[in-house]
Design a protein around this motif. Structure first.
Motif, PDB file in Angstrom:
ATOM      1  N   UNK A  42       0.857  -1.187   0.000  1.00 45.75           N
ATOM      2  CA  UNK A  42       0.000   0.000   0.000  1.00 45.75           C
ATOM      3  C   UNK A  42       0.895   1.240   0.000  1.00 45.75           C
ATOM      4  N   UNK A  43       0.310   2.376  -0.286  1.00 43.11           N
ATOM      5  CA  UNK A  43       1.051   3.634  -0.338  1.00 43.11           C
ATOM      6  C   UNK A  43       1.565   3.984   1.060  1.00 43.11           C
ATOM      7  N   UNK A  44       2.879   4.118   1.231  1.00 46.73           N
ATOM      8  CA  UNK A  44       3.421   4.434   2.546  1.00 46.73           C
ATOM      9  C   UNK A  44       3.456   5.937   2.854  1.00 46.73           C
ATOM     10  N   UNK A  45       2.523   6.698   2.304  1.00 54.70           N
ATOM     11  CA  UNK A  45       2.501   8.145   2.496  1.00 54.70           C
ATOM     12  C   UNK A  45       2.535   8.559   3.978  1.00 54.70           C
ATOM     13  N   UNK A  46       1.819   7.868   4.897  1.00 55.89           N
ATOM     14  CA  UNK A  46       1.936   8.259   6.311  1.00 55.89           C
ATOM     15  C   UNK A  46       3.372   8.171   6.831  1.00 55.89           C
ATOM     16  N   UNK A  47       4.147   7.254   6.295  1.00 55.38           N
ATOM     17  CA  UNK A  47       5.559   7.155   6.668  1.00 55.38           C
ATOM     18  C   UNK A  47       6.322   8.388   6.188  1.00 55.38           C
ATOM     19  N   UNK A  48       6.006   8.862   4.995  1.00 58.38           N
ATOM     20  CA  UNK A  48       6.622  10.085   4.476  1.00 58.38           C
ATOM     21  C   UNK A  48       6.363  11.236   5.442  1.00 58.38           C
ATOM     22  N   UNK A  49       5.149  11.337   5.954  1.00 60.05           N
ATOM     23  CA  UNK A  49       4.811  12.397   6.904  1.00 60.05           C
ATOM     24  C   UNK A  49       5.619  12.265   8.191  1.00 60.05           C
ATOM     25  N   UNK A  50       5.841  11.027   8.634  1.00 57.38           N
ATOM     26  CA  UNK A  50       6.671  10.823   9.823  1.00 57.38           C
ATOM     27  C   UNK A  50       8.113  11.245   9.559  1.00 57.38           C
ATOM     28  N   UNK A  51       8.638  10.928   8.381  1.00 56.89           N
ATOM     29  CA  UNK A  51       9.982  11.369   8.029  1.00 56.89           C
ATOM     30  C   UNK A  51      10.052  12.894   8.019  1.00 56.89           C
ATOM     31  N   UNK A  52       9.018  13.550   7.505  1.00 59.50           N
ATOM     32  CA  UNK A  52       9.018  15.014   7.468  1.00 59.50           C
ATOM     33  C   UNK A  52       9.045  15.605   8.872  1.00 59.50           C
ATOM     34  N   UNK A  53       8.388  14.947   9.811  1.00 59.91           N
ATOM     35  CA  UNK A  53       8.391  15.433  11.188  1.00 59.91           C
ATOM     36  C   UNK A  53       9.728  15.135  11.877  1.00 59.91           C
ATOM     37  N   UNK A  54      10.294  13.974  11.639  1.00 58.51           N
ATOM     38  CA  UNK A  54      11.517  13.544  12.315  1.00 58.51           C
ATOM     39  C   UNK A  54      12.793  14.104  11.698  1.00 58.51           C
ATOM     40  N   UNK A  55      12.812  14.243  10.391  1.00 55.93           N
ATOM     41  CA  UNK A  55      14.043  14.600   9.678  1.00 55.93           C
ATOM     42  C   UNK A  55      13.765  15.600   8.563  1.00 55.93           C
ATOM     43  N   UNK A  56      13.157  16.736   8.879  1.00 54.62           N
ATOM     44  CA  UNK A  56      12.810  17.676   7.804  1.00 54.62           C
ATOM     45  C   UNK A  56      14.046  18.152   7.038  1.00 54.62           C
ATOM     46  N   UNK A  57      13.977  18.026   5.722  1.00 50.02           N
ATOM     47  CA  UNK A  57      15.059  18.478   4.865  1.00 50.02           C
ATOM     48  C   UNK A  57      16.276  17.565   4.821  1.00 50.02           C
ATOM     49  N   UNK A  58      16.218  16.445   5.524  1.00 54.80           N
ATOM     50  CA  UNK A  58      17.386  15.582   5.599  1.00 54.80           C
ATOM     51  C   UNK A  58      17.200  14.259   4.873  1.00 54.80           C
ATOM     52  N   UNK A  59      16.129  14.156   4.082  1.00 58.78           N
ATOM     53  CA  UNK A  59      15.861  12.923   3.344  1.00 58.78           C
ATOM     54  C   UNK A  59      15.205  13.269   2.019  1.00 58.78           C
ATOM     55  N   UNK A  60      15.272  12.315   1.102  1.00 63.43           N
ATOM     56  CA  UNK A  60      14.530  12.437  -0.161  1.00 63.43           C
ATOM     57  C   UNK A  60      13.557  11.273  -0.239  1.00 63.43           C
ATOM     58  N   UNK A  61      12.478  11.457  -0.992  1.00 63.02           N
ATOM     59  CA  UNK A  61      11.417  10.456  -1.111  1.00 63.02           C
ATOM     60  C   UNK A  61      11.011  10.402  -2.569  1.00 63.02           C
ATOM     61  N   UNK A  73       9.335   2.684  -2.919  1.00 66.13           N
ATOM     62  CA  UNK A  73       9.776   4.041  -2.618  1.00 66.13           C
ATOM     63  C   UNK A  73      11.272   4.016  -2.334  1.00 66.13           C
ATOM     64  N   UNK A  74      11.970   4.978  -2.905  1.00 72.33           N
ATOM     65  CA  UNK A  74      13.386   5.135  -2.610  1.00 72.33           C
ATOM     66  C   UNK A  74      13.534   6.308  -1.645  1.00 72.33           C
ATOM     67  N   UNK A  75      14.171   6.048  -0.501  1.00 69.22           N
ATOM     68  CA  UNK A  75      14.405   7.076   0.509  1.00 69.22           C
ATOM     69  C   UNK A  75      15.902   7.308   0.580  1.00 69.22           C
ATOM     70  N   UNK A  76      16.299   8.558   0.421  1.00 70.24           N
ATOM     71  CA  UNK A  76      17.712   8.893   0.464  1.00 70.24           C
ATOM     72  C   UNK A  76      18.038   9.728   1.687  1.00 70.24           C
ATOM     73  N   UNK A  77      19.257   9.573   2.168  1.00 75.10           N
ATOM     74  CA  UNK A  77      19.744  10.366   3.290  1.00 75.10           C
ATOM     75  C   UNK A  77      20.583  11.506   2.732  1.00 75.10           C
ATOM     76  N   UNK A  78      20.166  12.709   3.035  1.00 78.09           N
ATOM     77  CA  UNK A  78      20.835  13.893   2.516  1.00 78.09           C
ATOM     78  C   UNK A  78      22.251  14.014   3.070  1.00 78.09           C
ATOM     79  N   UNK A  79      23.124  14.578   2.281  1.00 79.80           N
ATOM     80  CA  UNK A  79      24.478  14.854   2.759  1.00 79.80           C
ATOM     81  C   UNK A  79      24.455  15.893   3.872  1.00 79.80           C
TER      82      UNK A  79
END
Length: 96
Positions: A42-61, A73-79
């Motif tokens: 299923x669409x993991x969009x709620x997980x994206x929202x959790x990433x935005x709260x926990x790591x704003x600007x520090x990941x890609x989706x 979904x590919x999740x990247x860790x920002x430099x």
């Protein structure tokens, strides 16, 4: 050097109560610039929202596949994570 895929996690094979801790622990273990892939039923969009709260600007989706039966979904860790974790700002005066 380009970011490389370091892991793929098939969430369909993992009990729901264990998924988010596994995902966030896997993300924490990524080196800056690395990525991981999630596979779900299923669409993991709620997980994206959790990433935005926990790591704003520090990941890609990025969606690699959008259902209807498989979502990838590919999740990247920002430099930027490396400098944020080490307090690499300028002591609070950089606005950053």
């Amino acid at each position: 050097m380009t970011a490389s895929l370091t892991s793929a996690i098939d969430l369909r094979q993992i009990a729901p109560p264990q998924r988010h801790s596994l995902i966030f622990n896997s993300f924490e273990a990524l080196l800056p610039g690395a990525t991981m892939e999630l596979i779900n039923d299923h669409d993991p969009q709620p997980l994206n929202e959790q990433f935005q709260m926990r790591s704003p600007g520090l990941f890609s989706w990025s969606y690699l596949e959008k259902g209807p039966q498989v979502w990838r979904v590919q999740i990247g860790k920002s430099a930027k994570v490396a400098s944020a974790a080490s307090g690499g700002c300028c002591g609070g005066g950089c606005g950053g």
